[in-house]
Design an enzyme around this catalytic site. Structure first.
Site, mmCIF file in Angstrom:
data_model
loop_
_atom_site.group_PDB
_atom_site.id
_atom_site.type_symbol
_atom_site.label_atom_id
_atom_site.label_comp_id
_atom_site.label_asym_id
_atom_site.label_seq_id
_atom_site.Cartn_x
_atom_site.Cartn_y
_atom_site.Cartn_z
ATOM 1 N N TRP A 139 28.132 38.973 -25.606
ATOM 2 C CA TRP A 139 27.290 38.580 -26.735
ATOM 3 C C TRP A 139 26.785 37.159 -26.518
ATOM 4 O O TRP A 139 27.538 36.262 -26.139
ATOM 5 C CB TRP A 139 28.117 38.683 -28.019
ATOM 6 C CG TRP A 139 27.436 38.241 -29.276
ATOM 7 C CD1 TRP A 139 26.191 38.570 -29.708
ATOM 8 C CD2 TRP A 139 28.004 37.399 -30.290
ATOM 9 N NE1 TRP A 139 25.932 37.984 -30.921
ATOM 10 C CE2 TRP A 139 27.017 37.246 -31.301
ATOM 11 C CE3 TRP A 139 29.237 36.750 -30.434
ATOM 12 C CZ2 TRP A 139 27.236 36.489 -32.449
ATOM 13 C CZ3 TRP A 139 29.451 35.994 -31.577
ATOM 14 C CH2 TRP A 139 28.464 35.868 -32.577
ATOM 15 N N ASP A 189 37.397 40.843 -29.750
ATOM 16 C CA ASP A 189 36.301 40.740 -30.707
ATOM 17 C C ASP A 189 35.922 42.160 -31.112
ATOM 18 O O ASP A 189 35.551 42.978 -30.263
ATOM 19 C CB ASP A 189 35.101 40.021 -30.088
ATOM 20 C CG ASP A 189 34.052 39.648 -31.118
ATOM 21 O OD1 ASP A 189 34.263 39.899 -32.316
ATOM 22 O OD2 ASP A 189 32.999 39.095 -30.721
ATOM 23 N N LYS A 241 28.273 45.252 -39.480
ATOM 24 C CA LYS A 241 27.709 46.526 -39.025
ATOM 25 C C LYS A 241 28.307 47.711 -39.763
ATOM 26 O O LYS A 241 27.586 48.534 -40.319
ATOM 27 C CB LYS A 241 27.938 46.696 -37.517
ATOM 28 C CG LYS A 241 26.851 46.104 -36.650
ATOM 29 C CD LYS A 241 26.919 44.606 -36.581
ATOM 30 C CE LYS A 241 25.884 44.055 -35.600
ATOM 31 N NZ LYS A 241 25.942 42.581 -35.528
#
Length: 432
Positions: free
Chosen positions: A152, A233, A269
């Site tokens: 990311w 993560d 999300k």
């Protein structure tokens, strides 16, 4: 009146040497899309779920929770505790580790509410920089956190700002458009003992390439042998496969192997709460209590970090998620909403794959045809397109995607997937 001298002008402009920072690539891509008048334009850059009409999706269970909150006159706007809303923090660890997790039952999990996954990553890095025993007495250059290549886009900036030094480890193999497992395992074996590795729990961002369960077991075995620390993560639990438990498997397996770790969570999300910035950081201590290394000590320092940074976390998103996690009926409804999102993305993968293979017979960028489109998981896909092809997609096809070939599958729908596949075909053939 005399003009001010150059020295007095310079003194007045106390920020005159501030450099201009480049815009964030993803947000710049979205800005370009919004300014484009082309009627068939498609945004495959932004990492946010869209429904089949290309619109933002508010989960039905979230709408229900909001209505309940709006009608509850007992609620106020007082500060939350420093660690966050107890109804949320007491439940979020159970979601990722499992309610029957030994770490949960033994009181070894410390959870605090954060500003989504970004805040969780920040606090996790800050905590390691200050308290991770192998980092004691070391300079920032020596406080290394290994991150997947690629990862990311914000990971490296966050870690660097917190006093760590991010260093790449091999993860993605562009030749196969898949996992570079042998190189990854070799890197784990040769890294110094007790190294810190960032791991994506599921739906790897940006590649969509995840290890299988068997591969996770190989990875975990080396972590255990070398004493490595796992910095997980988890931004897509449930969103990846449609199954909350399935997407937490790697984390739970590492806990079962007694591998030291922390887990960052985001509900942007899987609950569609992008703007509410609701997340959590979970540390797993060696034992409960106030003794050395105990959960109570870890929690005390996390509260200091929170107090120094934001003082108290925001309430609204925590109330929504806390309600969903603690109400059996709403939790079941949420699982259904998650499946709706995940399965729509899976259907778009299958549709894009079919168009490229059977309709357009598009030459594939890798040795395994276009199978990577359906094998990758989650919101993103690494398509295998090269930078020139990506540039053509944006400039001539008006299909907005990043230059590394990544697309957001959530941007595809029944109305635009055929046009996107056509542009892919032309870009690869050099006719776009």
């Amino acid at each position: 009146m005399a003009a001010p001298s150059s020295s007095s002008s310079a003194a007045a402009d106390v920020f005159h040497s501030t450099p201009f920072a480049p815009p964030d690539a993803i947000f710049a891509l979205t800005a370009g899309y919004q300014a484009d008048p082309f009627d068939k334009k498609v945004n495959l850059g932004v990492g946010a779920y869209r429904d089949n009409n290309g619109k933002p999706f508010v989960l039905p269970v979230v709408r229900k929770a909001k209505q309940i909150l709006a009608n509850d006159d007992s609620l106020d706007h007082e500060y939350l505790p420093i660690g966050g809303l107890p109804a949320f923090t007491n439940a979020t660890g159970k979601l990722i580790f499992g309610a029957d997790s030994p770490a949960i039952k033994e009181g070894r999990v410390v959870s605090i509410q954060t500003i989504s996954g970004t805040g969780a990553n920040h606090y996790g890095a800050e905590f390691l920089a200050r308290f991770y025993e192998p980092f004691k007495g070391k300079s920032q250059a020596e406080k290394v956190i290994y991150v997947s290549n690629p990862t990311w886009a914000n990971h490296k900036a966050i870690f660097s700002s917190c006093g760590l030094t991010p260093v790449d480890y091999p993860y993605y193999d562009p030749a196969t458009i898949g996992l570079a497992l042998p190189k990854f395992l070799d890197f784990l074996r040769t890294a110094p003992a007790q190294s810190v590795f960032l791991l994506h729990a599921c739906a790897h961002n940006p590649t969509g390439v995840d290890p299988t369960r068997e591969q996770w077991e190989e990875i975990a075995a080396i972590f255990k042998e070398k004493g490595h620390f796992a910095f997980f993560d988890c931004a897509y639990q449930g969103f990846a496969s449609g199954d909350l438990d399935n997407d937490a498997w790697a984390v739970r397996y590492f806990v079962s192997q007694s591998i030291p770790l922390l887990v960052c969570q985001s509900y942007a999300k899987n609950a569609g709460l992008y703007g509410e910035r609701i997340g959590a950081l979970n540390l797993v201590a060696s034992h409960a209590g106030e003794g050395e290394g105990g959960a109570a000590r870890l929690r005390s320092q996390l509260l200091v970090l929170q107090r120094q940074e934001i003082s108290n976390p925001p309430t609204f998103g925590a109330r929504i998620v806390g309600m969903i996690l603690n109400d059996d009926d709403m939790f079941e409804q949420w699982k259904g909403d998650i499946k709706t999102m995940a399965h729509r993305i899976i259907a778009m993968r299958e549709k894009l794959h079919d168009l490229l293979v059977n309709t357009y017979k598009t030459p594939a960028p890798g040795p395994n045809g276009w199978d990577h489109v359906v094998k990758q998981i989650g919101m993103f896909t690494f398509t295998g397109l090269n930078p020139e092809q990506c540039k053509a997609m944006v400039e001539r096809g008006h299909v907005y995607m990043t230059g590394n070939g990544r697309i957001s599958m959530a941007g595809l729908n029944e109305s635009n997937v055929e046009y996107v596949a056509e542009c892919f075909d032309k870009a690869i053939r050099g006719t776009l």
